[in-house]
Design a protein around this motif. Structure first.
Motif, PDB file in Angstrom:
ATOM      1  N   UNK A  45      -4.155  -4.506  -2.933  1.00  0.00           N
ATOM      2  CA  UNK A  45      -3.794  -3.231  -2.303  1.00  0.00           C
ATOM      3  C   UNK A  45      -4.841  -2.796  -1.279  1.00  0.00           C
ATOM      4  N   UNK A  46      -6.093  -3.144  -1.542  1.00  0.00           N
ATOM      5  CA  UNK A  46      -7.159  -2.797  -0.606  1.00  0.00           C
ATOM      6  C   UNK A  46      -6.986  -3.561   0.705  1.00  0.00           C
ATOM      7  N   UNK A  47      -6.697  -4.846   0.632  1.00  0.00           N
ATOM      8  CA  UNK A  47      -6.498  -5.652   1.846  1.00  0.00           C
ATOM      9  C   UNK A  47      -5.273  -5.180   2.623  1.00  0.00           C
ATOM     10  N   UNK A  48      -4.210  -4.806   1.906  1.00  0.00           N
ATOM     11  CA  UNK A  48      -3.007  -4.313   2.573  1.00  0.00           C
ATOM     12  C   UNK A  48      -3.278  -2.994   3.294  1.00  0.00           C
ATOM     13  N   UNK A  49      -4.069  -2.130   2.678  1.00  0.00           N
ATOM     14  CA  UNK A  49      -4.417  -0.855   3.317  1.00  0.00           C
ATOM     15  C   UNK A  49      -5.281  -1.097   4.553  1.00  0.00           C
ATOM     16  N   UNK A  50      -6.203  -2.031   4.446  1.00  0.00           N
ATOM     17  CA  UNK A  50      -7.052  -2.372   5.599  1.00  0.00           C
ATOM     18  C   UNK A  50      -6.201  -2.940   6.732  1.00  0.00           C
ATOM     19  N   UNK A  51      -5.219  -3.765   6.382  1.00  0.00           N
ATOM     20  CA  UNK A  51      -4.326  -4.347   7.391  1.00  0.00           C
ATOM     21  C   UNK A  51      -3.509  -3.260   8.077  1.00  0.00           C
ATOM     22  N   UNK A  52      -3.047  -2.273   7.307  1.00  0.00           N
ATOM     23  CA  UNK A  52      -2.258  -1.174   7.876  1.00  0.00           C
ATOM     24  C   UNK A  52      -3.068  -0.416   8.919  1.00  0.00           C
ATOM     25  N   UNK A  53      -4.352  -0.250   8.654  1.00  0.00           N
ATOM     26  CA  UNK A  53      -5.225   0.445   9.603  1.00  0.00           C
ATOM     27  C   UNK A  53      -5.405  -0.338  10.903  1.00  0.00           C
ATOM     28  N   UNK A  54      -5.359  -1.651  10.803  1.00  0.00           N
ATOM     29  CA  UNK A  54      -5.527  -2.500  11.987  1.00  0.00           C
ATOM     30  C   UNK A  54      -4.231  -2.591  12.787  1.00  0.00           C
TER      31      UNK A  54
ATOM     32  N   UNK B 275       0.958   4.138   9.299  1.00  0.00           N
ATOM     33  CA  UNK B 275      -0.118   3.710   8.392  1.00  0.00           C
ATOM     34  C   UNK B 275       0.184   4.117   6.957  1.00  0.00           C
ATOM     35  N   UNK B 276       0.518   5.391   6.761  1.00  0.00           N
ATOM     36  CA  UNK B 276       0.742   5.870   5.399  1.00  0.00           C
ATOM     37  C   UNK B 276       1.972   5.216   4.793  1.00  0.00           C
ATOM     38  N   UNK B 277       2.985   4.929   5.616  1.00  0.00           N
ATOM     39  CA  UNK B 277       4.171   4.237   5.105  1.00  0.00           C
ATOM     40  C   UNK B 277       3.820   2.832   4.614  1.00  0.00           C
ATOM     41  N   UNK B 278       3.059   2.103   5.418  1.00  0.00           N
ATOM     42  CA  UNK B 278       2.686   0.741   5.052  1.00  0.00           C
ATOM     43  C   UNK B 278       1.829   0.726   3.790  1.00  0.00           C
ATOM     44  N   UNK B 279       0.923   1.691   3.669  1.00  0.00           N
ATOM     45  CA  UNK B 279       0.057   1.769   2.496  1.00  0.00           C
ATOM     46  C   UNK B 279       0.875   2.067   1.240  1.00  0.00           C
ATOM     47  N   UNK B 280       1.783   3.036   1.327  1.00  0.00           N
ATOM     48  CA  UNK B 280       2.614   3.389   0.174  1.00  0.00           C
ATOM     49  C   UNK B 280       3.476   2.206  -0.247  1.00  0.00           C
ATOM     50  N   UNK B 281       4.093   1.529   0.718  1.00  0.00           N
ATOM     51  CA  UNK B 281       4.995   0.426   0.382  1.00  0.00           C
ATOM     52  C   UNK B 281       4.258  -0.721  -0.302  1.00  0.00           C
ATOM     53  N   UNK B 282       3.090  -1.088   0.204  1.00  0.00           N
ATOM     54  CA  UNK B 282       2.339  -2.173  -0.444  1.00  0.00           C
ATOM     55  C   UNK B 282       1.786  -1.730  -1.798  1.00  0.00           C
ATOM     56  N   UNK B 283       1.421  -0.457  -1.911  1.00  0.00           N
ATOM     57  CA  UNK B 283       0.916   0.097  -3.169  1.00  0.00           C
ATOM     58  C   UNK B 283       2.004   0.035  -4.249  1.00  0.00           C
ATOM     59  N   UNK B 284       3.214   0.411  -3.896  1.00  0.00           N
ATOM     60  CA  UNK B 284       4.321   0.347  -4.855  1.00  0.00           C
ATOM     61  C   UNK B 284       4.630  -1.108  -5.215  1.00  0.00           C
ATOM     62  N   UNK B 285       4.629  -1.991  -4.225  1.00  0.00           N
ATOM     63  CA  UNK B 285       4.968  -3.401  -4.445  1.00  0.00           C
ATOM     64  C   UNK B 285       4.059  -4.053  -5.481  1.00  0.00           C
ATOM     65  N   UNK B 286       2.809  -3.614  -5.552  1.00  0.00           N
ATOM     66  CA  UNK B 286       1.857  -4.262  -6.452  1.00  0.00           C
ATOM     67  C   UNK B 286       2.297  -4.157  -7.916  1.00  0.00           C
ATOM     68  N   UNK B 287       3.074  -3.130  -8.239  1.00  0.00           N
ATOM     69  CA  UNK B 287       3.504  -2.953  -9.631  1.00  0.00           C
ATOM     70  C   UNK B 287       4.561  -3.971 -10.046  1.00  0.00           C
ATOM     71  N   UNK B 288       5.135  -4.660  -9.063  1.00  0.00           N
ATOM     72  CA  UNK B 288       6.030  -5.773  -9.354  1.00  0.00           C
ATOM     73  C   UNK B 288       5.289  -7.098  -9.213  1.00  0.00           C
ATOM     74  N   UNK B 289       4.535  -7.255  -8.133  1.00  0.00           N
ATOM     75  CA  UNK B 289       3.826  -8.506  -7.873  1.00  0.00           C
ATOM     76  C   UNK B 289       2.841  -8.838  -8.990  1.00  0.00           C
TER      77      UNK B 289
END
Length: 210
Positions: free
Chosen positions: A62-71, A79-93
């Motif tokens: 989730x940290x790498x995904x958030x960093x990627x969203x910022x780039x 940015x906030x959409x990308x962070x939320x989506x990857x954050x939610x996805x982690x609970x399945x992955x």
């Protein structure tokens, strides 16, 4: 990642989930993976390090995904959409990893716990920074207290581990769309639907059914 290392991790996830961290020995892990103690210690210094790796895997993701969203994105809205989506996805992955994390995190050695805490704090800062960026630029509602808003988002998403089931009514992608919609609606100043949809990375599935 080697096949044996991954097999050890997956087997340990099942055993820790069933019997608890202290209820499982390295001997049991070795037997279940059809390897030797030498094979185990080639990949992990100890059972404690194995528990750390289980914890670290999804937090690093989730940290790498958030960093990627910022780039990738220049505006705080995508940015906030990308962070939320990857954050939610982690609970399945990483569902088994997270289950073990919440059950066994008390048993992390202090040095490992400090490293995990550092990554969790960094992710929290990134969420707060995106909200602050949006408030300063006028994209997000300035009257919302930053700390409460950030903690509300983190708490809301973190609670997914309590109720999410892969065989449930909604897929993890659909859940991510709902959470993104909720977050944007309380962050963005009041807008007409057409203006709101213009900011969306993707129109949530439940709008399409109306």
């Amino acid at each position: 990642m080697s096949d044996l290392r991954e097999k050890i991790i997956q087997t340990s996830l099942e055993l820790f989930d069933r019997y608890g961290f202290h209820g499982v020995t390295v001997k049991q892990i070795v037997q279940q993976t059809n390897t030797s103690k030498g094979g185990f210690y080639h990949h992990f210094q100890s059972k404690d390090e194995l528990l750390f790796v289980i914890h670290d895997t999804f937090i690093t993701y989730v940290l790498k995904e958030a960093q990627a969203a910022n780039v990738i994105h220049s505006s705080p809205i995508p940015k906030v959409q990308a962070i939320i989506q990857s954050f939610v996805q982690v609970f399945d992955l990483y569902k088994p990893h997270i289950s073990v994390f919440y059950q066994e995190s008390l048993y992390l050695k202090p040095a490992y716990e400090e490293e995990i805490k550092g990554k969790r704090d960094e992710f929290k800062r990134m969420v707060f920074n995106v909200i602050a960026e949006g408030q300063e630029s006028g994209h997000f509602r300035r009257e919302l207290p930053l700390e409460i808003t950030g903690m509300a988002i983190l708490g809301m998403v973190n609670w997914i581990y309590k109720w999410y089931r892969r065989d449930g009514t909604y897929t993890i992608d659909q859940i991510a769309e709902v959470f993104t919609d909720l977050v944007l609606h309380f962050l963005l100043p009041g807008k007409e639907d057409s203006e709101y949809f213009r900011h969306m990375l993707k129109v949530p599935f439940f709008y399409e059914s109306e």
